[in-house]
Design a protein around this motif. Structure first.
Motif, PDB file in Angstrom:
ATOM      1  N   PRO A 184       0.823  -1.209   0.000  1.00 13.20           N
ATOM      2  CA  PRO A 184       0.000   0.000   0.000  1.00 13.20           C
ATOM      3  C   PRO A 184       0.857   1.259   0.000  1.00 13.20           C
ATOM      4  N   THR A 185       0.403   2.276  -0.716  1.00  8.38           N
ATOM      5  CA  THR A 185       1.121   3.553  -0.706  1.00  8.38           C
ATOM      6  C   THR A 185       0.191   4.658  -0.237  1.00  8.38           C
ATOM      7  N   GLU A 188      -1.339   9.295   3.874  1.00 11.15           N
ATOM      8  CA  GLU A 188      -2.486   9.442   4.776  1.00 11.15           C
ATOM      9  C   GLU A 188      -2.802   8.169   5.549  1.00 11.15           C
ATOM     10  N   LEU A 189      -2.058   7.070   5.279  1.00 15.48           N
ATOM     11  CA  LEU A 189      -2.449   5.774   5.845  1.00 15.48           C
ATOM     12  C   LEU A 189      -1.932   5.565   7.256  1.00 15.48           C
ATOM     13  N   ILE A 201      -6.446   8.202   7.156  1.00 11.79           N
ATOM     14  CA  ILE A 201      -7.415   7.102   7.032  1.00 11.79           C
ATOM     15  C   ILE A 201      -6.728   5.785   7.383  1.00 11.79           C
ATOM     16  N   ARG A 202      -7.531   4.822   7.756  1.00 12.61           N
ATOM     17  CA  ARG A 202      -6.958   3.502   8.039  1.00 12.61           C
ATOM     18  C   ARG A 202      -6.664   2.783   6.724  1.00 12.61           C
ATOM     19  N   SER A 204      -7.229   0.246   4.780  1.00 12.70           N
ATOM     20  CA  SER A 204      -8.162  -0.887   4.612  1.00 12.70           C
ATOM     21  C   SER A 204      -7.769  -1.758   3.420  1.00 12.70           C
ATOM     22  N   ASN A 205      -7.118  -1.170   2.427  1.00 11.26           N
ATOM     23  CA  ASN A 205      -6.842  -1.939   1.200  1.00 11.26           C
ATOM     24  C   ASN A 205      -5.949  -3.157   1.436  1.00 11.26           C
ATOM     25  N   SER A 249      -1.217  -0.586  -4.008  1.00  9.20           N
ATOM     26  CA  SER A 249      -2.458   0.180  -3.965  1.00  9.20           C
ATOM     27  C   SER A 249      -2.124   1.644  -3.830  1.00  9.20           C
ATOM     28  N   SER A 253      -2.584   7.606  -9.933  1.00  2.13           N
ATOM     29  CA  SER A 253      -3.357   8.627 -10.655  1.00  2.13           C
ATOM     30  C   SER A 253      -2.409   9.711 -11.163  1.00  2.13           C
ATOM     31  N   ASP A 258       1.731  10.900  -6.956  1.00  2.00           N
ATOM     32  CA  ASP A 258       1.466   9.544  -7.437  1.00  2.00           C
ATOM     33  C   ASP A 258       2.733   9.061  -8.134  1.00  2.00           C
ATOM     34  N   GLY A 299      -6.115   3.630  -5.502  1.00  2.00           N
ATOM     35  CA  GLY A 299      -6.244   3.452  -4.060  1.00  2.00           C
ATOM     36  C   GLY A 299      -7.645   3.479  -3.479  1.00  2.00           C
ATOM     37  N   ASN A 300      -8.600   4.073  -4.190  1.00  6.36           N
ATOM     38  CA  ASN A 300      -9.948   4.070  -3.640  1.00  6.36           C
ATOM     39  C   ASN A 300     -10.393   2.637  -3.410  1.00  6.36           C
TER      40      ASN A 300
HETATM   41  P1  AMP Z   1      -4.646   7.277  -4.733  1.00 11.14           P
HETATM   42  O1  AMP Z   1      -4.944   6.168  -5.676  1.00 11.14           O
HETATM   43  O2  AMP Z   1      -3.334   7.136  -4.055  1.00 11.14           O
HETATM   44  O3  AMP Z   1      -4.814   8.602  -5.415  1.00 11.14           O
HETATM   45  O4  AMP Z   1      -5.743   7.209  -3.611  1.00 11.14           O
HETATM   46  C1  AMP Z   1      -7.105   7.417  -3.941  1.00 11.14           C
HETATM   47  C2  AMP Z   1      -7.950   7.392  -2.701  1.00 11.14           C
HETATM   48  O5  AMP Z   1      -7.874   6.122  -2.073  1.00 11.14           O
HETATM   49  C3  AMP Z   1      -7.537   8.396  -1.648  1.00 11.14           C
HETATM   50  O6  AMP Z   1      -8.710   8.960  -1.079  1.00 11.14           O
HETATM   51  C4  AMP Z   1      -6.803   7.557  -0.656  1.00 11.14           C
HETATM   52  O7  AMP Z   1      -6.859   8.112   0.639  1.00 11.14           O
HETATM   53  C5  AMP Z   1      -7.514   6.230  -0.714  1.00 11.14           C
HETATM   54  N1  AMP Z   1      -6.599   5.152  -0.355  1.00 11.14           N
HETATM   55  C6  AMP Z   1      -5.357   4.996  -0.840  1.00 11.14           C
HETATM   56  N2  AMP Z   1      -4.757   3.929  -0.290  1.00 11.14           N
HETATM   57  C7  AMP Z   1      -5.656   3.398   0.568  1.00 11.14           C
HETATM   58  C8  AMP Z   1      -5.632   2.284   1.459  1.00 11.14           C
HETATM   59  N3  AMP Z   1      -4.562   1.504   1.548  1.00 11.14           N
HETATM   60  N4  AMP Z   1      -6.735   2.027   2.193  1.00 11.14           N
HETATM   61  C9  AMP Z   1      -7.827   2.820   2.074  1.00 11.14           C
HETATM   62  N5  AMP Z   1      -7.912   3.861   1.262  1.00 11.14           N
HETATM   63  C10 AMP Z   1      -6.841   4.175   0.522  1.00 11.14           C
END
Ligand code: AMP
Ligand code: MG
Length: 400
Positions: A184-185, A188-189, A201-202, A204-205, A249, A253, A258, A299-300
């Motif tokens: 995971p990247t 904010e995690l 955010i937690r 979750s991915n 993850s 984008s 990114d 990441g969504n």
């Molecule tokens: P990104 O693809 O990095 O632009 O992330 C898109 C959205 O997915 C953002 O709102 C992130 O906070 C959320 N996100 C990214 N990684 C994770 C993760 N591991 N778990 C939950 N949400 C995530």
């Protein structure tokens, strides 16, 4: 990086199947007891050790007889139970009482159900004509000795376990499952046991992907979250690329932070696509670095989830020796009208209820985990169909 043209869903899937099938080495093989084999991929074709059924077998409790003696009154010679050899030969005007699963006696060509006859003073009354072959499974009708029972490259289901048990496969050769790095990247995690600040955010991915990998028959190797910095991402990839498949993850984008594709370029990666005309999951990336295939999953949470199911899972299957990865598509009846803006194949959370009626779930976009968790399938909207009416058939993907 040089961007690859955006692909349609079907094109993207074809690219994955072709690229991975073309390079996947045959995985290691191990023998496991049959009861440990469900979900594993069979490494050698298993053939039937004998005809199945091995003798003509009764499908019902009743009387074995010659159909040409019916309707009529017949003499009962005795009985044959399941699990014993039959001592009788049935002639014209004769019958043998028979139990479900027992071998049909010589001379008999049909079984009449106990419910359709009456017995008086040792005489059997059959009031209606009985069709030749009625209620009899002919010898070898299900499977001939030596014929393929389960083919190599099949992921074993409880039903295939039943068949392997029937042909006496006590130990079965299966392929080693692929090891799948989950990386995971995101700045904010935080981990799920921590209390996130309002701007965090937690993660979750990682947990969803680990569960999806496990469900798909892979072994997840979950790496700690990596921050949105190039060097940190490169260092984490160094570890991740030691596995058979890499799932990243986030970070794919067009945002300034990114950095996943840039980091992958450091490993001389080839990118086979980095945009697919789907929602959720449009910026999905697929490629190879050295010998290792990778997916950069947006990441969504709904994007990550859907892209794993429709894309990464096929690669996992192929790396695990599955001969032909399949997507669990079906058709359902829309319970209400559905509209979308054409151009993208959409995989939207939905519920299939009572009698295959499909209810789309209101969702707040690709970040809506609640909608995802409330779904039991995805509605699949075609990119060239803006509108579906209530009562119409629409495609669903049975993968939640
Ligand atoms: P990104 O693809 O990095 O632009 O992330 C898109 C959205 O997915 C953002 O709102 C992130 O906070 C959320 N996100 C990214 N990684 C994770 C993760 N591991 N778990 C939950 N949400 C995530
Ligand atoms: Mg991010």
């Amino acid at each position: 990086m040089a961007h690859v043209a955006a692909l349609t869903f079907e094109q993207a899937r074809a690219v994955i199947l072709e690229r991975v099938a073309g390079r996947a080495a045959r995985p290691a093989v191990e023998a496991v007891p049959l009861d440990a084999a469900c979900g594993r991929v069979l490494a050698e074709t298993v053939a039937a050790d004998r005809d199945y059924p091995p003798e003509p077998r009764s499908m019902r409790d009743g009387f074995a007889l010659q159909s040409s003696s019916t309707p009529g009154e017949l003499r009962v010679l005795g009985e044959v139970r399941a699990g014993e050899p039959c001592r009788f030969t049935v002639g014209a005007g004769e019958a043998v009482e028979i139990m479900t699963g027992a071998s049909v006696p010589e001379g008999a060509d049909a079984v009449v159900m106990i419910e359709h006859v009456s017995v008086q003073d040792g005489r059997l009354r059959v009031p209606q004509p009985v069709e030749p072959g009625a209620n009899v499974s002919p010898q070898g009708s299900s499977l001939r000795a030596g014929a393929v029972a389960v083919e190599s490259g099949t992921r074993l289901s409880p039903a295939s376990i039943a068949l392997l048990a029937a042909v006496g496969a006590a130990q079965v050769p299966v392929f080693a499952p692929p090891r799948v790095a989950v990386l995971p990247t995101g700045d904010e995690l935080v981990e799920i046991g921590e209390r996130p600040e309002p701007w965090q955010i937690r993660n979750s991915n990682s947990h969803a992907l680990a569960a999806q990998v496990r469900r798909a028959g892979g072994v997840p190797v979950v790496l700690p979250p990596v921050r949105d910095r190039l060097e940190a991402t490169v260092a984490a990839l160094q570890e991740a690329l030691k596995q058979d498949l890499v799932l990243l993850s986030g970070g794919v984008s067009a945002g300034k932070y990114d950095l996943v594709e840039q980091a992958l370029e450091r490993f001389g990666a080839s990118f086979y696509f980095d945009r697919v005309l789907i929602q959720p999951g449009q910026p999905c990336v697929f490629g190879r670095a050295g010998e290792t295939f990778f997916f950069g999953l947006p990441g969504n949470p709904a994007s990550t989830f859907v892209c794993f199911e429709i894309f990464a899972r096929a690669a996992l299957d192929l790396l695990g020796g599955v001969a032909q990865p399949q997507l669990p598509f079906a058709y359902a009846v829309l319970a209400e009208p559905f509209r979308h803006r054409p151009g993208l194949t959409r995989f939207l959370p939905a519920r299939l209820e009572d009698g295959a009626r499909l209810h789309p779930i209101a969702w707040g976009g690709s970040g809506d985990v609640r909608a995802l968790a409330g779904a039991n399938c995805f509605l699949v909207a075609d990119p060239d169909r803006p509108q579906y009416e209530a009562g119409e058939l629409i495609r669903v993907l049975m993968a939640v």
